[in-house]
Design an enzyme around this catalytic site. Structure first.
Site, PDB file in Angstrom:
ATOM      1  N   ASP A  38      72.578  41.870 181.639  1.00  0.00           N
ATOM      2  CA  ASP A  38      72.504  41.251 180.319  1.00  0.00           C
ATOM      3  C   ASP A  38      72.903  39.798 180.515  1.00  0.00           C
ATOM      4  O   ASP A  38      74.076  39.490 180.708  1.00  0.00           O
ATOM      5  CB  ASP A  38      73.465  41.973 179.364  1.00  0.00           C
ATOM      6  CG  ASP A  38      73.627  41.272 178.014  1.00  0.00           C
ATOM      7  OD1 ASP A  38      72.918  40.266 177.763  1.00  0.00           O
ATOM      8  OD2 ASP A  38      74.453  41.725 177.208  1.00  0.00           O
ATOM      9  N   LYS A 110      71.274  29.470 177.502  1.00  0.00           N
ATOM     10  CA  LYS A 110      70.155  30.326 177.109  1.00  0.00           C
ATOM     11  C   LYS A 110      69.363  29.717 175.944  1.00  0.00           C
ATOM     12  O   LYS A 110      68.169  29.956 175.804  1.00  0.00           O
ATOM     13  CB  LYS A 110      70.712  31.698 176.719  1.00  0.00           C
ATOM     14  CG  LYS A 110      69.699  32.800 176.512  1.00  0.00           C
ATOM     15  CD  LYS A 110      70.432  34.130 176.343  1.00  0.00           C
ATOM     16  CE  LYS A 110      69.487  35.275 176.066  1.00  0.00           C
ATOM     17  NZ  LYS A 110      70.239  36.547 175.943  1.00  0.00           N
ATOM     18  N   GLU A 209      66.087  43.014 174.655  1.00  0.00           N
ATOM     19  CA  GLU A 209      67.457  43.467 174.381  1.00  0.00           C
ATOM     20  C   GLU A 209      67.503  44.659 173.418  1.00  0.00           C
ATOM     21  O   GLU A 209      68.219  45.629 173.685  1.00  0.00           O
ATOM     22  CB  GLU A 209      68.305  42.291 173.867  1.00  0.00           C
ATOM     23  CG  GLU A 209      68.619  41.305 174.993  1.00  0.00           C
ATOM     24  CD  GLU A 209      69.105  39.934 174.525  1.00  0.00           C
ATOM     25  OE1 GLU A 209      69.357  39.769 173.310  1.00  0.00           O
ATOM     26  OE2 GLU A 209      69.233  39.034 175.374  1.00  0.00           O
ATOM     27  N   ASP A 232      72.148  42.703 166.033  1.00  0.00           N
ATOM     28  CA  ASP A 232      72.845  42.105 167.184  1.00  0.00           C
ATOM     29  C   ASP A 232      73.488  40.782 166.782  1.00  0.00           C
ATOM     30  O   ASP A 232      72.815  39.758 166.655  1.00  0.00           O
ATOM     31  CB  ASP A 232      71.841  41.898 168.326  1.00  0.00           C
ATOM     32  CG  ASP A 232      72.478  41.311 169.590  1.00  0.00           C
ATOM     33  OD1 ASP A 232      73.629  40.838 169.526  1.00  0.00           O
ATOM     34  OD2 ASP A 232      71.795  41.313 170.633  1.00  0.00           O
TER      35      ASP A 232
HETATM   36  P1  ADP Z   1      76.227  36.976 173.382  1.00  0.00           P
HETATM   37  O1  ADP Z   1      75.233  38.027 173.092  1.00  0.00           O
HETATM   38  O2  ADP Z   1      76.024  35.726 172.582  1.00  0.00           O
HETATM   39  O3  ADP Z   1      76.381  36.694 174.842  1.00  0.00           O
HETATM   40  P2  ADP Z   1      78.508  38.766 172.887  1.00  0.00           P
HETATM   41  O4  ADP Z   1      77.758  39.937 172.422  1.00  0.00           O
HETATM   42  O5  ADP Z   1      79.239  38.896 174.171  1.00  0.00           O
HETATM   43  O6  ADP Z   1      77.645  37.435 172.860  1.00  0.00           O
HETATM   44  O7  ADP Z   1      79.549  38.382 171.708  1.00  0.00           O
HETATM   45  C1  ADP Z   1      80.445  37.348 171.834  1.00  0.00           C
HETATM   46  C2  ADP Z   1      81.125  37.140 170.493  1.00  0.00           C
HETATM   47  O8  ADP Z   1      81.817  38.328 170.104  1.00  0.00           O
HETATM   48  C3  ADP Z   1      82.150  36.023 170.507  1.00  0.00           C
HETATM   49  O9  ADP Z   1      81.970  35.209 169.363  1.00  0.00           O
HETATM   50  C4  ADP Z   1      83.468  36.777 170.398  1.00  0.00           C
HETATM   51  O10 ADP Z   1      84.463  36.011 169.756  1.00  0.00           O
HETATM   52  C5  ADP Z   1      83.066  37.966 169.571  1.00  0.00           C
HETATM   53  N1  ADP Z   1      83.991  39.095 169.689  1.00  0.00           N
HETATM   54  C6  ADP Z   1      84.323  39.795 170.804  1.00  0.00           C
HETATM   55  N2  ADP Z   1      85.235  40.741 170.532  1.00  0.00           N
HETATM   56  C7  ADP Z   1      85.497  40.636 169.195  1.00  0.00           C
HETATM   57  C8  ADP Z   1      86.374  41.325 168.293  1.00  0.00           C
HETATM   58  N3  ADP Z   1      87.171  42.301 168.709  1.00  0.00           N
HETATM   59  N4  ADP Z   1      86.365  40.940 166.989  1.00  0.00           N
HETATM   60  C9  ADP Z   1      85.569  39.951 166.565  1.00  0.00           C
HETATM   61  N5  ADP Z   1      84.727  39.265 167.351  1.00  0.00           N
HETATM   62  C10 ADP Z   1      84.698  39.596 168.659  1.00  0.00           C
HETATM   63 MG    MG Z   2      73.976  39.443 173.496  1.00  0.00          MG
END
Ligand code: ADP
Ligand code: MG
Length: 659
Positions: A38, A110, A209, A232
């Protein structure tokens, strides 16, 4: 309601050893190995799948002084720092020092993948690093005079992931499935392929995805076609996809499920970052006033960090403290933030995601009622307000059993194992392979759903508390055929909080186990009087192989007699403890009207039973169940005069009644 009315919860479940799924990243046949990656805007992950099913690899060493949670090690921030021609830091190390090197650290690359500079000019103006027009008009990054395309930068990230994954697996990773958003066009997909190739990977498939999310849950692997929505919410983007999933043709041995994107919608500038900003809105204005660009970028990076930390804390707690040491460049802050206030302030953001859901469902030509289920993806769907909003809007709770920030990588790994010809997830069954139950007092298991039950299925039972005035009840969901929790597999723990204090045995806690057609288990506990509820969702077959299921079944036969006796001893101990308590209380009230011989006899019987209870609590296997039972019966008989005296006294109402 069914049989277990007398079953009690422990206030705290016994610390019996958990038979947790094996965590080692053991070798897979090197020829077959295709990992799933991912490559996220905010975070990237690598997963593999074998007979045990998919699992995310733990990558890299932790940073010194790193206070990340253990289970966060597998998420690698998609952040990289350059110094001229060299890569200086990748992942957590680069993210941690972003505020020190804002112009040499690249994040969210990205967003620029496969796009022209002209197209991304606005985007380019908001990142602290320099985005310029590169080769073929592509949006590119310039650091210390070196220009790199997004695919080169992504290739550096992927090289890091490949090396770390190879180290974790103990074998070279050469082939990969890489995921991309469903809306990526051919140029963006090609750029992602190029990045993989530059990193020395054979990209066997570029996977959408949302399709990965469906694969991770095994949706569409059997049964009827389903229409699902993938919601998502990541770090900086929101994507919603309506997906039609059709099971493979049963006559085609090699058949893969068919995934058709019916519609996509979303907002490329709506994600976790915006929720962070809600919490620090007033401070941002101060941070961007004055100073040069680099200063400003540094101050913003510091603020974002504290905002993000507070936001994550509010996903668990009702309130948190936001503390900022401004060190002269920013104001010193120490304030309490509540979840309620955060949710109110963030409501417009949540509504924007729902607007996009409305557009997507409409574009797919569907009504909401035609959506079979919603899958939650992305770290930001951990926020309770998101889960509630989605449930309310779609009319049913979303899938959250698999970690929302790992589900894409897990699905990519499943796709990799299918393409490698490894027999995929061997446990996609129409029946529940192992019994599902709940821990009760003394470390015994109450089985709610027995093995070989056809899915979908539902079971409801009533439980109560075992301690007076208990306001929090710990629930422990387990799986297995044995009678004691210590011999079963732990699936999930959760808490029912905030019960009004009541005597032991009075709260009526209704527990529902609901297993749907995809084998996802939802457990809900509701206390009838107060209406307090709590729930959890898991995929019981995760991490289990057919061989293990067979072994667990065989063990249950070997230990059947012993287990039955142990369970009996544990139940006796729970019931006897309540008897002892009642008898002691009654005795205290009526001691003065009883002959000394009766009192002495009752007390000696009590002592014997208390000794049995103590031994049963220490080691139920060491206790003779028949002898225990007999001792309890004689106590009951010996204490008859106590009960009679107590009843007489309370009927006469002669004032000495304790309560
Ligand atoms: P991406 O798909 O953009 O790479 P992710 O799916 O990894 O991102 O999500 C990252 C986001 O999730 C960040 O903004 C992070 O602060 C938020 N995040 C992660 N854990 C939590 C949580 N427990 N509560 C709220 N937000 C969260
Ligand atoms: Mg993502």
């Amino acid at each position: 309601m069914s049989g277990h009315e007398q079953d009690n919860f422990d206030a705290k479940p016994s610390p019996g050893e958990e038979s947790s799924p094996v965590e080692t990243d053991g070798p897979i046949d090197p020829v077959d190995l295709i990992v799933g990656i991912d490559l996220g805007t905010t975070n990237s992950l690598v997963a593999v799948a074998d007979a045990r099913g998919p699992r995310v690899l733990r990558l890299g060493e932790r940073l010194a002084g790193d206070d990340q949670e253990d289970d966060q090690e597998d998420l690698v921030p998609s952040v990289i720092r350059y110094a001229g021609e060299v890569v200086e830091a990748v992942g957590a190390a680069a993210a941690a020092d972003l505020k020190i090197h804002p112009t040499r650290t690249v994040f969210s690359v990205k967003r620029f993948m496969g796009r022209s500079y002209a197209d991304r000019r606005k985007e380019a103006s908001v990142v602290p690093y320099s985005v310029v027009e590169g080769p073929r008009g592509l949006a590119s990054v310039e650091i210390d005079g070196v220009i790199r395309t997004p695919q080169q930068i992504s290739a550096d990230l992927l090289s890091h992931l490949r090396d770390q994954a190879s180290a974790a697996l103990g074998q070279a990773v050469k082939r990969a499935v890489i995921t991309v958003p469903a809306y990526f066009d051919d140029g963006q997909r090609q750029a992602t392929r190029d990045a993989g190739r530059l990193a020395g990977l054979e990209v066997v498939r570029i996977l959408n995805e949302p399709t990965a999310a469906a694969l991770a849950y095994g949706i569409g692997s059997r049964g009827a076609a389903e229409t699902i929505v993938i919601y998502d919410l990541g770090g900086g983007t929101f994507d919603v996809t309506v997906l039609e999933v059709m099971p493979p043709d049963p006559d085609d041995a090699e058949g893969e499920s068919i995934f058709r994107v019916l519609a996509t919608s979303g907002d490329s500038h709506l994600g976790g970052d915006d929720f962070d900003r809600v919490l620090i809105r007033d401070l941002i204005d101060e941070a961007i006033a004055g100073g040069d660009g680099t200063d400003r970028a540094r101050r913003l990076a510091i603020l974002r960090e504290v905002g993000a930390r507070a936001k994550i804390a509010l996903s668990e707690a009702d309130a948190t403290r936001l503390v900022l040491d401004g060190s002269g460049v920013l104001p010193d802050v120490d304030r309490v933030l509540t979840r309620a206030a955060f949710e109110e302030a963030a409501r417009p953001l949540v509504d924007r995601t729902l607007d996009a859901c409305r557009r997507a469902v409409k574009d797919a030509g569907l009504e909401i009622s035609k959506i079979d289920r919603v899958v939650l993806v992305g770290g930001s769907t951990r926020m309770p307000m998101i889960r509630e909003a989605v449930e309310q809007w779609f009319g049913s709770p979303g899938y959250v059993a698999l970690d929302p920030d790992r589900v894409i990588a897990l699905g990519a790994a499943v796709q990799g194992s299918i393409l490698a010809g490894v027999r995929r997830d061997a446990l996609l069954l129409d029946v529940i392979p192992l019994s599902l139950g709940l821990e009760t007092a003394g470390g015994a298991v109450a089985k709610l759903v027995v093995r070989n039950t056809m899915v979908p299925t539902k079971a409801v039972e009533m439980f109560s508390t075992s301690v007076d005035g208990q306001v929090n009840v710990a629930l422990h969901v387990v799986q297995g055929e044995r009678e004691m929790v210590a011999d079963c597999r732990s699936l999930a723990r959760f808490e029912l909080r905030g019960l009004p204090p009541m005597p032991a045995g009075i709260p009526q806690i209704e527990v529902t186990f609901n297993v749907d057609a995809n084998g996802v288990l939802g457990v809900e506990a509701v206390e009838r009087r107060s209406g307090r509820r709590a729930r959890v969702q898991v995929v019981p077959s995760n991490g289990l192989t057919r061989e293990e299921v067979a072994q667990i079944e065989a063990d249950s036969y070997t230990h059947a007699r012993e287990d039955m006796l142990v369970h009996r001893v544990v139940d006796l101990a729970v019931n006897a403890a309540l008897d002892v308590k009642w008898i002691q209380e009654a005795l205290a009230r009526v001691r003065d009207v009883l002959p000394a011989s009766t009192t002495e006899s009752v007390e000696s019987h009590l002592a014997i039973v208390e000794e049995f209870i103590a031994s049963a609590r220490k080691d139920p296997r060491s206790v003779d169940a028949d002898a225990f039972h007999a001792a309890k019966e004689s106590l009951d008989k010996a204490s008859m005069p106590v009960h009679e005296a107590a009843i007489t006294r309370s009927l006469r109402g002669d004032g000495t009644e304790a309560s």
